[in-house]
Design a protein around this motif. Structure first.
Motif, PDB file in Angstrom:
ATOM      1  N   GLU A  73       0.918  -1.268   0.085  1.00  0.00           N
ATOM      2  CA  GLU A  73       0.167   0.080   0.078  1.00  0.00           C
ATOM      3  C   GLU A  73       1.073   1.394   0.068  1.00  0.00           C
ATOM      4  N   GLY A  74       2.159   1.317  -0.152  1.00  0.00           N
ATOM      5  CA  GLY A  74       3.068   2.217  -0.220  1.00  0.00           C
ATOM      6  C   GLY A  74       3.942   2.825   0.947  1.00  0.00           C
ATOM      7  N   ASP A  75       3.619   2.059   2.111  1.00  0.00           N
ATOM      8  CA  ASP A  75       4.394   2.382   3.409  1.00  0.00           C
ATOM      9  C   ASP A  75       5.596   1.092   3.599  1.00  0.00           C
ATOM     10  N   CYS A  76       6.805   1.326   3.168  1.00  0.00           N
ATOM     11  CA  CYS A  76       7.664   0.266   3.077  1.00  0.00           C
ATOM     12  C   CYS A  76       8.550   0.176   4.349  1.00  0.00           C
ATOM     13  N   GLU A  77       8.194   1.377   5.262  1.00  0.00           N
ATOM     14  CA  GLU A  77       8.825   1.276   6.538  1.00  0.00           C
ATOM     15  C   GLU A  77       8.048   0.498   7.781  1.00  0.00           C
ATOM     16  N   ALA A  78       6.865   0.443   7.644  1.00  0.00           N
ATOM     17  CA  ALA A  78       5.938  -0.080   8.498  1.00  0.00           C
ATOM     18  C   ALA A  78       6.344  -1.390   9.430  1.00  0.00           C
ATOM     19  N   ASN A  79       6.600  -2.180   8.521  1.00  0.00           N
ATOM     20  CA  ASN A  79       6.966  -3.560   8.927  1.00  0.00           C
ATOM     21  C   ASN A  79       8.440  -4.033   9.007  1.00  0.00           C
ATOM     22  N   LYS A  80       9.227  -2.943   8.553  1.00  0.00           N
ATOM     23  CA  LYS A  80      10.919  -3.377   8.649  1.00  0.00           C
ATOM     24  C   LYS A  80      11.516  -4.224   9.467  1.00  0.00           C
ATOM     25  N   ALA A  81      11.077  -3.456  11.092  1.00  0.00           N
ATOM     26  CA  ALA A  81      11.533  -4.421  12.293  1.00  0.00           C
ATOM     27  C   ALA A  81      11.292  -5.515  12.348  1.00  0.00           C
ATOM     28  N   VAL A  82       9.743  -5.801  12.018  1.00  0.00           N
ATOM     29  CA  VAL A  82       9.314  -7.160  12.201  1.00  0.00           C
ATOM     30  C   VAL A  82      10.040  -8.048  11.221  1.00  0.00           C
ATOM     31  N   LEU A  83      10.001  -7.753   9.810  1.00  0.00           N
ATOM     32  CA  LEU A  83      10.765  -8.638   8.819  1.00  0.00           C
ATOM     33  C   LEU A  83      12.195  -8.776   8.901  1.00  0.00           C
ATOM     34  N   GLU A  84      13.022  -7.886   9.607  1.00  0.00           N
ATOM     35  CA  GLU A  84      14.370  -8.074   9.996  1.00  0.00           C
ATOM     36  C   GLU A  84      14.410  -9.078  11.207  1.00  0.00           C
ATOM     37  N   ALA A  85      13.564  -8.999  11.936  1.00  0.00           N
ATOM     38  CA  ALA A  85      13.614  -9.985  13.358  1.00  0.00           C
ATOM     39  C   ALA A  85      13.261 -11.354  12.647  1.00  0.00           C
ATOM     40  N   LEU A  86      12.180 -11.435  11.737  1.00  0.00           N
ATOM     41  CA  LEU A  86      11.914 -12.851  11.321  1.00  0.00           C
ATOM     42  C   LEU A  86      13.126 -13.321  10.629  1.00  0.00           C
ATOM     43  N   LEU A  87      13.677 -12.585   9.698  1.00  0.00           N
ATOM     44  CA  LEU A  87      14.984 -13.015   8.917  1.00  0.00           C
ATOM     45  C   LEU A  87      16.127 -13.579   9.869  1.00  0.00           C
ATOM     46  N   ASP A  88      16.251 -12.881  11.079  1.00  0.00           N
ATOM     47  CA  ASP A  88      17.113 -13.355  12.111  1.00  0.00           C
ATOM     48  C   ASP A  88      16.878 -14.822  12.583  1.00  0.00           C
ATOM     49  N   LYS A  89      15.668 -15.077  12.313  1.00  0.00           N
ATOM     50  CA  LYS A  89      14.868 -16.401  12.955  1.00  0.00           C
ATOM     51  C   LYS A  89      14.871 -17.767  12.000  1.00  0.00           C
ATOM     52  N   MET A  90      14.582 -17.350  10.682  1.00  0.00           N
ATOM     53  CA  MET A  90      14.507 -18.473   9.698  1.00  0.00           C
ATOM     54  C   MET A  90      14.536 -17.831   8.280  1.00  0.00           C
ATOM     55  N   PRO A  91      14.597 -18.749   7.166  1.00  0.00           N
ATOM     56  CA  PRO A  91      14.394 -18.384   5.925  1.00  0.00           C
ATOM     57  C   PRO A  91      13.036 -17.791   5.567  1.00  0.00           C
ATOM     58  N   VAL A  92      13.081 -16.531   5.087  1.00  0.00           N
ATOM     59  CA  VAL A  92      11.719 -15.863   4.725  1.00  0.00           C
ATOM     60  C   VAL A  92      11.942 -15.421   3.126  1.00  0.00           C
ATOM     61  N   ARG A  93      10.652 -15.896   2.638  1.00  0.00           N
ATOM     62  CA  ARG A  93      10.307 -15.163   1.329  1.00  0.00           C
ATOM     63  C   ARG A  93       9.553 -13.930   1.647  1.00  0.00           C
TER      64      ARG A  93
END
Length: 127
Positions: A73-93
């Motif tokens: 929807e245009g806000d590329c920053e809203a979930n950045k921290a959550v996505l980075e935390a997920l990437l620290d835990k496992m492979p993510v597409r």
């Protein structure tokens, strides 16, 4: 004879390929840092919206797919921290909001196993 030829040309049969290393790829969407349940018609009572908790529950598959609704929807920053935390835990597409090469390679550099680029007219310039 023509009917048999027509049937033969439409007789594609799906088959499992030995090249497919995964059969199940669990996925969920996030919005506002939480799992987005808006598309779930009848979510179970007490279902968690904590993305890290959901990812942990789905980790049996070895990899998950997360769609970033806010980025789409245009806000590329809203979930950045959550996505980075997920990437620290496992492979993510990761999917959602990929409209530039910069964003694609930024998330690949951060460790995303793949990024999903949805078809849209706005994506045709960099694909």
């Amino acid at each position: 004879h023509k009917m048999a030829d027509a049937e033969a040309s439409h007789s594609y049969k799906r088959a499992h390929s030995a090249l497919n290393s995964k059969v199940v790829l669990p996925s969920f969407s996030i919005k506002g840092g939480k799992v987005d349940l808006s598309s779930v018609s009848a979510p179970a009572e007490g279902i968690t919206t904590d993305a890290l908790e959901v990812a942990q529950k789905l980790s049996f598959a070895g990899e998950i797919c997360v769609f970033d609704v806010d980025a789409e929807e245009g806000d590329c920053e809203a979930n950045k921290a959550v996505l980075e935390a997920l990437l620290d835990k496992m492979p993510v597409r990761i999917g959602g909001g990929f409209r530039t090469n910069e964003r694609v390679y930024d998330w690949l550099d951060k460790g995303a196993s793949q990024v999903e680029v949805a078809y849209s007219e706005s994506n045709l310039g960099f694909l």
